[in-house]
Design an enzyme around this catalytic site. Structure first.
Site: not given
Ligand code: FRU
Length: 558
Positions: A148-150, A267-268, A166, A319, A206
């Site tokens: 898991m990230n964001d 992105r984002d 994520q 980001e 993403f």
């Molecule tokens: C930030 C990031 C975002 C991107 C996502 C990809 O941690 O790099 O910019 O959308 O993670 O997993």
């Protein structure tokens, strides 16, 4: 006891299931293998054996004779670190097979068919969800399994806080990004919901945001939940999906991508309804700046302005933006805060969340005190090393702006010593603005849901001191408040496992702009979150002690 019974039942179930279904594994030329599932209609999961140091193998999921999706999996070659379930329910009742290519290592002459993954791969109707890992948090949100990230697309509706994230469901290292989904009624207990938005021909899913379209401006229905996310493949572009069932399932807009640009890092998307202009606003991270857009219908967006060049930290890529208005506590003033996560370039290295305070007229963001952000100077929402991709929930009740951040750092996120899951989110926080000597700063308080839960420890202090969190094994995490230097620091060098990355063994330091008189500290099995003066200064750190750091000792410094 209850768990015991469930697990026996589960075992019986899976044994019955195993009798009915088999895997037919056939090795072909050139490191290719075809895996067929007999009676796939009765099978819920294919359990994949993972070895983290193995290279990623492409696994083509073929439904009938058509490619449904290709995923990347670190299939075990020498030893199995853990098993990861591949949920087959999406193809229930269909004839599916997997075409897998294991890179053949010509130098060592290894033959793909001898690798250990083939004998360990199996079918099952259940997955093992018991939390055996000692670093699995007790009350912080984590994925059930996998990477898991964001935090993504967070919104509140009908008493439920929706948290997407994520998610890399096919192993505990970054890859195969999709939107996982969890729901909570109290921001403390989270329930897992099925994967919400799956990768497609436009790429991985993403980060992005969701809104509740109360007035049906997009035409998908009143109160439809609209998601904007980045489709990431050879290029990054923005796509839309909408949900008519409150956020459980999403329908992708057929005209995706809805927003493209000739820029690699694009992105984002973070959108919100701006009642001052009667339009939607969208902020997008584009390399070293944020682009600001407006729309009437969430589909057609017009670029209005760009912000960021020459202000704040630019030691990495910008980001995950967010933008909203807050009142300055103790005054009648209101200010807009632009959040801009950056990686690398954080105050203690790696990724972190910087913020800018100013005004916003619906098309342009203007800084209040530009000199505070010149020559690389930046303000940070949290000065610990493990606070990233912070964004707020949309549609939160009572005008709240509740935020959650990913509790890790890109410098070592893939290497932290967990296995079945990797990464947790911070506790939920409520940002606020406070004024010191005519300058406005951002603080973040633990959300009110944590009050009275006993999850935190409160320590009152007078003057310079150390606050040490320790365990019986002599491991410790030391918070030092230096009133003369006006700094706060967190030293985790003796907190347990620190040597899995050269970037982990650090002391993080924050500037303090007025005296600290109290700490509120949240300790969990792999984290320490420090809120000085109830959030004026925040520091979030991962720790990997052999036992929880539950003892608090305060020492005055002369
Ligand atoms: C930030 C990031 C975002 C991107 C996502 C990809 O941690 O790099 O910019 O959308 O993670 O997993």
């Amino acid at each position: 006891m209850r768990y015991h019974i469930i697990s026996i039942a589960a075992l019986l179930l899976s044994t019955m299931a195993l009798q009915a279904q088999t895997l037919d594994i056939e090795h072909l030329a050139g490191g290719n293998t075809i895996v067929r599932v007999s009676e796939p209609q009765n099978t819920r999961y294919l359990l994949l054996p993972i070895e983290e140091k193995a290279p990623e193998a492409p696994v083509k999921i073929i439904c009938g004779n058509d490619l449904s999706r290709t995923i990347s999996v670190r299939l075990a070659l020498d030893k199995v670190d853990y098993m990861v379930p591949l949920d087959l329910s999406e193809w229930a009742g269909e004839d599916i097979k997997f075409l897998i290519h294991l890179p053949v290592d010509r130098a060592t002459g290894r033959d793909a068919q001898n690798e250990i993954c083939w004998s360990k791969m199996k079918l099952s109707d259940v997955i093992d969800t018991e939390n055996r890992e000692i670093f699995r948090p007790a009350y912080h949100h984590t994925p059930e399994y996998g990477w898991m990230n964001d935090p993504n697309g967070m919104f509140y509706k009908d008493g439920e806080w929706h948290l997407y994230y994520q998610w890399g469901p096919h192993g505990s290292m970054w890859n195969n990004l999709t939107w996982g989904h969890s729901v909570s009624r109290d921001l403390i207990h989270w329930e897992y919901r099925p994967e919400a938005i799956k990768p497609d021909a436009l790429g991985y899913i993403f980060s992005g945001s969701c809104v509740v379209d109360h007035n049906n401006t997009a035409g998908f229905g009143k109160d439809a939940v609209i998601a904007l996310y980045t489709s990431a493949a050879e290029v990054q572009s923005q796509s839309l999906a909408y949900s008519l069932d409150g956020g459980d399932t999403f329908i992708k807009y057929p005209g995706n991508p809805i927003l493209t640009a000739d820029i690699a890092d694009f992105r984002d998307p973070n959108m919100f309804w701006n009642e001052e202009i009667g339009k939607w606003n969208l902020i997008l991270a584009c390399g070293q700046e944020m682009r600001i857009y407006t729309s009437d219908n969430l589909i057609d967006w017009k670029e209005e302005s760009r912000f960021g060049q020459s202000y704040g930290s630019h030691d990495g890529v910008w980001e995950c933006p967010d933008l909203f208005k807050l009142s300055v506590e103790g005054t009648s003033e209101e200010k807009w805060v632009l959040f801009c996560n950056i990686n690398p370039g954080g105050p203690s290295g790696g990724s972190a969340t910087q913020y800018f305070i100013g005004d916003f007229d619906g098309s342009k963001f203007t800084l209040d005190n530009p000199e505070m952000y010149l020559d690389g100077k930046a303000l940070w929402q949290d000065y610990g090393k493990d606070h990233y991709a912070a964004v707020s929930f949309s549609n939160a009740p009572d005008g709240r702006h509740t935020m959650i951040a990913w509790m890790s750092n890109w410098e070592y996120a893939n290497n932290v010593p967990t296995m079945q899951f990797r990464s947790a989110n911070t506790i939920a926080r409520e940002p606020f603005l406070y004024n010191v000597d005519g300058k406005v700063y951002l603080g973040s308080r633990p959300s009110p849901e944590y009050a009275g839960t006993g999850l935190d420890k409160t320590v009152k202090v007078k003057g310079s001191c150390t606050v040490t969190l320790s365990n019986e094994n002599g491991e410790e995490f030391v918070i030092t408040y230096d009133q003369k230097a006006m700094t706060l620091s967190c030293d985790r060098s003796r907190s347990g496992m620190v040597d899995f990355s050269q970037h982990f063994n650090t002391v993080a330091t924050a500037p303090v702009c007025r005296r600290i008189t109290s700490f509120r500290i949240f300790v969990d099995n792999c984290s320490v979150e420090v809120f000085a003066n109830d959030g004026e200064v925040c520091m979030t750190s991962l720790v990997f002690p052999s036992q929880p750091l539950n003892t608090v000792t305060v020492n005055k410094i002369k």
